[in-house]
Scaffold this motif. Sequence first.
Motif, PDB file in Angstrom:
ATOM      1  N   ASP A  81      -3.052   1.813 -21.001  1.00  0.00           N
ATOM      2  CA  ASP A  81      -2.729   2.772 -20.157  1.00  0.00           C
ATOM      3  C   ASP A  81      -1.944   2.470 -18.939  1.00  0.00           C
ATOM      4  OD1 ASP A  81      -2.646   4.533 -22.247  1.00  0.00           O
ATOM      5  OD2 ASP A  81      -5.043   5.240 -21.854  1.00  0.00           O
ATOM      6  N   ILE A  82      -2.806   1.248 -18.232  1.00  0.00           N
ATOM      7  CA  ILE A  82      -2.370   0.996 -16.958  1.00  0.00           C
ATOM      8  C   ILE A  82      -1.780  -0.370 -16.729  1.00  0.00           C
ATOM      9  CG2 ILE A  82      -4.482   2.297 -15.904  1.00  0.00           C
ATOM     10  CD1 ILE A  82      -6.009  -0.456 -15.902  1.00  0.00           C
ATOM     11  N   ASN A  83      -1.636  -0.905 -18.113  1.00  0.00           N
ATOM     12  CA  ASN A  83      -0.565  -2.192 -18.032  1.00  0.00           C
ATOM     13  C   ASN A  83       0.794  -1.867 -17.751  1.00  0.00           C
ATOM     14  OD1 ASN A  83       0.118  -4.777 -18.329  1.00  0.00           O
ATOM     15  ND2 ASN A  83      -0.071  -4.803 -20.305  1.00  0.00           N
ATOM     16  N   PHE A  84       1.451  -2.195 -16.501  1.00  0.00           N
ATOM     17  CA  PHE A  84       2.751  -1.706 -16.109  1.00  0.00           C
ATOM     18  C   PHE A  84       3.595  -3.124 -16.216  1.00  0.00           C
ATOM     19  CE2 PHE A  84       0.174   1.105 -13.312  1.00  0.00           C
ATOM     20  CZ  PHE A  84       0.495   2.321 -14.144  1.00  0.00           C
ATOM     21  N   ILE A  85       2.916  -4.026 -16.573  1.00  0.00           N
ATOM     22  CA  ILE A  85       3.769  -5.374 -16.807  1.00  0.00           C
ATOM     23  C   ILE A  85       4.026  -5.313 -18.199  1.00  0.00           C
ATOM     24  CG2 ILE A  85       4.038  -7.755 -16.528  1.00  0.00           C
ATOM     25  CD1 ILE A  85       2.070  -7.526 -14.191  1.00  0.00           C
TER      26      ILE A  85
END
Length: 94
Positions: A81-85
């Motif tokens: 959910d917080i992996n933006f890459i």
Amino acid sequence: MAPFSIVAIYLIIWVFSAFFLLPFGVRTHDELGHDKIRGQADSAPANFRPWRLVIRASIIAAVLTALWVLNWNHGWISLDDINFIPIPEQFRDR
């Protein structure tokens, strides 16, 4: 989650929150109109209350640790959910 892990997380969050709360509410002698002691730094706090800091940091750490443990148990927010890459194509499906 093991109880020792919960205590360790609580202590880490407590230290971070204590350092975060240190500058809030502290006033210098000049701001309060108090006389300074000879040789005292101009930035020295006049109304530092360590027990108030300990209580506030403890409450904040308890709440954040409870949220951490609840998230760990229920999985509300995961690493995905917080992996933006984005993962490159060559590393997917391995």
